[in-house]
Design a protein around this motif. Structure first.
Motif, short mmCIF file in Angstrom:
data_model
loop_
_atom_site.label_atom_id
_atom_site.label_comp_id
_atom_site.label_asym_id
_atom_site.label_seq_id
_atom_site.Cartn_x
_atom_site.Cartn_y
_atom_site.Cartn_z
N VAL A 93 75.12 -10.43 104.34
CA VAL A 93 74.14 -9.66 103.59
C VAL A 93 72.79 -10.35 103.71
O VAL A 93 72.69 -11.56 103.51
N GLU A 94 71.79 -9.58 104.09
CA GLU A 94 70.40 -10.07 104.14
C GLU A 94 69.50 -9.03 103.50
O GLU A 94 69.55 -7.86 103.89
N SER A 95 68.72 -9.46 102.56
CA SER A 95 67.77 -8.58 101.87
C SER A 95 68.43 -7.30 101.35
O SER A 95 67.88 -6.20 101.46
N GLY A 96 69.64 -7.44 100.81
CA GLY A 96 70.35 -6.31 100.24
C GLY A 96 70.98 -5.38 101.25
O GLY A 96 71.49 -4.31 100.89
N ARG A 97 70.99 -5.75 102.53
CA ARG A 97 71.58 -4.92 103.59
C ARG A 97 72.80 -5.63 104.18
O ARG A 97 72.80 -6.85 104.33
N ILE A 98 73.83 -4.85 104.51
CA ILE A 98 75.02 -5.40 105.17
C ILE A 98 74.81 -5.34 106.66
O ILE A 98 74.51 -4.28 107.23
#
Length: 102
Positions: A93-98
């Motif tokens: 997960v990065e910046s709320g994205r999978i």
């Protein structure tokens, strides 16, 4: 060559759940368990049913057709009728994205 692919927002999937992700002509399953994310091929190795229609409990996905189970962390089959390992992929997960590495 592998690449990280943006698959979904973390908020799109509840904890202890699975969702389908289609990319480049392939189907994947993305799991969220204890706020960690995992990814695998999206079709059961036994009957090629979409695992996104299955049931997640702890780190196990249960196929909706014949109740075969896989460990989502490494894809190993846990009970009959499945006997072939499920391919898994790194996920983060990065910046709320999978993101999944394909």
């Amino acid at each position: 060559m592998t690449q990280w692919v943006d698959a979904a927002a973390l908020d799109d999937i509840e904890d202890e759940d699975v969702m389908r992700f289609d990319h480049d002509g392939r189907t994947f399953a993305i799991y969220r368990v204890n706020d960690a994310v995992y990814a695998s091929d999206g079709l059961c190795t036994h009957e090629h049913v979409h695992l996104s229609d299955g049931f997640v409990m702890d780190y196990v996905i249960e196929c909706p057709k014949h109740n075969g189970r896989f460990d989502i962390r490494d894809g190993r089959p846990l009970c009959a009728p499945v006997c072939e390992k499920l391919a898994t992929y790194p996920a983060k997960v990065e910046s709320g994205r999978i993101l999944i590495e394909l």
